[in-house]
Enzyme design. Structure first.
Site, PDB file in Angstrom:
ATOM      1  N   LEU A  55       0.858  -1.192   0.000  1.00 21.77           N
ATOM      2  CA  LEU A  55       0.000   0.000   0.000  1.00 21.77           C
ATOM      3  C   LEU A  55       0.887   1.231   0.000  1.00 21.77           C
ATOM      4  CD1 LEU A  55      -2.541  -1.028   2.808  1.00 21.77           C
ATOM      5  CD2 LEU A  55      -2.999  -1.008   0.339  1.00 21.77           C
ATOM      6  N   HIS A  56       0.599   2.176  -0.900  1.00 23.55           N
ATOM      7  CA  HIS A  56       1.376   3.414  -0.884  1.00 23.55           C
ATOM      8  C   HIS A  56       0.585   4.633  -1.345  1.00 23.55           C
ATOM      9  CE1 HIS A  56       1.677   2.528  -5.180  1.00 23.55           C
ATOM     10  NE2 HIS A  56       2.039   3.781  -5.356  1.00 23.55           N
ATOM     11  N   ARG A  57      -0.579   4.426  -1.968  1.00 21.80           N
ATOM     12  CA  ARG A  57      -1.315   5.573  -2.516  1.00 21.80           C
ATOM     13  C   ARG A  57      -1.957   6.390  -1.398  1.00 21.80           C
ATOM     14  NH1 ARG A  57      -1.134   5.650  -7.832  1.00 21.80           N
ATOM     15  NH2 ARG A  57      -0.577   3.698  -8.859  1.00 21.80           N
TER      16      ARG A  57
END
Length: 362
Positions: free
Chosen positions: A208-210
């Site tokens: 997850l990075h957004r």
């Protein structure tokens, strides 16, 4: 032909590696082609940058612009100023940019204003989501590109809608998949493989990075808690980005299945993907790799610029709510993976096609 190749962020490094190999292959065959590699420094953490150069046998950059982080505008401006100086000191015939990060757009603009031809690898992909900085980078870059290299016929159709010359569009395949095929026999288990008692098919990979998924602490905690509860007895390996780790802080999350690890190098990460039960991600690129490896992928976004990973591949778009992920993942557990295949020309030879075409343009 003198080519300046630009790399700025982690996905770029994966894409330029096979292109450099293809150029060096042509040089060995006697072709009059050379390249200069420019690292903008957009990703500068060792785990996010240097490791990829080492693992993928990418030569040390001829120049590192060292722009580092900043707001979208600050970073873009810093890249443009530094790259203009680089091109003035080291003229070339062609600037080759890949992907859709700030470096892609900034360096394309600088090159074009200096009357240098621009090549865009992975041209024409679109999410339709103008809230994504990457979408703006794609549109601007493609509006001034001279030679477009696409991963799908759908991407070529997008370019035609934007008014690109048909003769400038070349469907060549996917350079990320070139890198995957070139390194499959080199991937290796990470150090924690035995410590966590990992086995093929007994764990899930989570990335997850957004901002929509990680920037708000409470919603991120709720998301992780929901994922932790829905996977049964499967472990979840979560290579957590430093920024996401900082958002979580020192909270005691009381998670039963999620195991936090440091960001992984390419060879360890691909080993994790290849041997996983499934992947949950908000990345676009990972859905391409899971498609080729035949691993079920669940993408936590409302849109994707890579629809072929859904229509042909193993990817399922599930939106950003934990409720929808639980529903879709539950159906997967009940029914098993759906039939999937590998998109056309994702055969490991895209980079060779790109360099052959560029040399024919001289």
């Amino acid at each position: 032909m003198k080519i300046t190749i630009v790399a700025g962020a982690r996905p770029n490094f994966i894409k330029i590696a096979p292109i450099i190999k293809a150029i060096e292959k042509k040089q060995n065959e006697g072709a009059k082609v050379s390249y200069r590699l420019v690292h903008t420094g957009q990703h500068y953490d060792k785990n996010l940058s240097d490791t990829f150069f080492e693992e993928l046998n990418i030569p040390h950059p001829n120049a590192n612009l060292e722009v580092k982080s900043g707001s979208q505008s600050v970073q873009t401006a810093a890249i443009m100023i530094a790259f203009e100086e680089e091109l003035l000191q080291n003229p070339c015939d062609l600037v080759l940019v890949v992907g859709d990060v700030n470096s892609t757009m900034a360096c394309a603009i600088v090159a074009k204003k200096l009357n240098i031809k621009v090549t865009h690898v992975e041209a024409g992909i679109r999410s339709g989501d103008m809230t994504m900085p990457e979408e703006i980078n794609r549109i601007v870059t493609d509006s001034i590109t001279d030679y477009f290299f696409t991963t799908s016929t759908w991407a070529g159709e997008n370019l035609l809608k934007y008014g690109a010359e048909p003769s400038a569009i070349h469907f060549v395949g996917n350079v990320m998949i070139d890198t995957l095929y070139q390194n499959l026999d080199r991937i290796s288990a990470p150090d924690f493989w035995n410590e966590f008692h990992l086995e093929t098919g007994n764990y899930i990979v989570l990335t997850l990075h957004r901002p929509a998924n990680v920037d708000e602490e409470k919603s991120l905690v709720n998301l992780l808690d929901g994922i932790d509860k829905m996977v049964g007895d499967k472990k979840i390996i979560f290579p957590i980005h430093p920024r996401t780790k900082a958002i979580l802080g020192e909270q005691n999350l009381n998670l039963k299945n999620i195991l936090f690890v440091e960001p992984q190098g390419y060879l360890n990460f691909m080993y994790l993907i290849k041997n996983s039960f499934a992947v949950i991600t908000d990345s676009g690129g990972i859905s391409e790799e899971t498609t080729v490896l035949g691993i079920p992928c669940f993408t936590m976004r409302n849109n994707t610029e890579r629809p072929e990973t859904q229509t042909i591949g193993t990817n399922t778009l599930v939106g950003t709510s934990i409720e929808n992920l639980e529903k879709v993942f539950g159906e997967f557990l009940a029914n098993g993976p759906r039939k999937a295949g590998i998109p056309e020309l994702w055969d490991g030879k895209a980079s060779d096609r790109i360099i052959d075409i560029l040399l024919s343009k001289k």
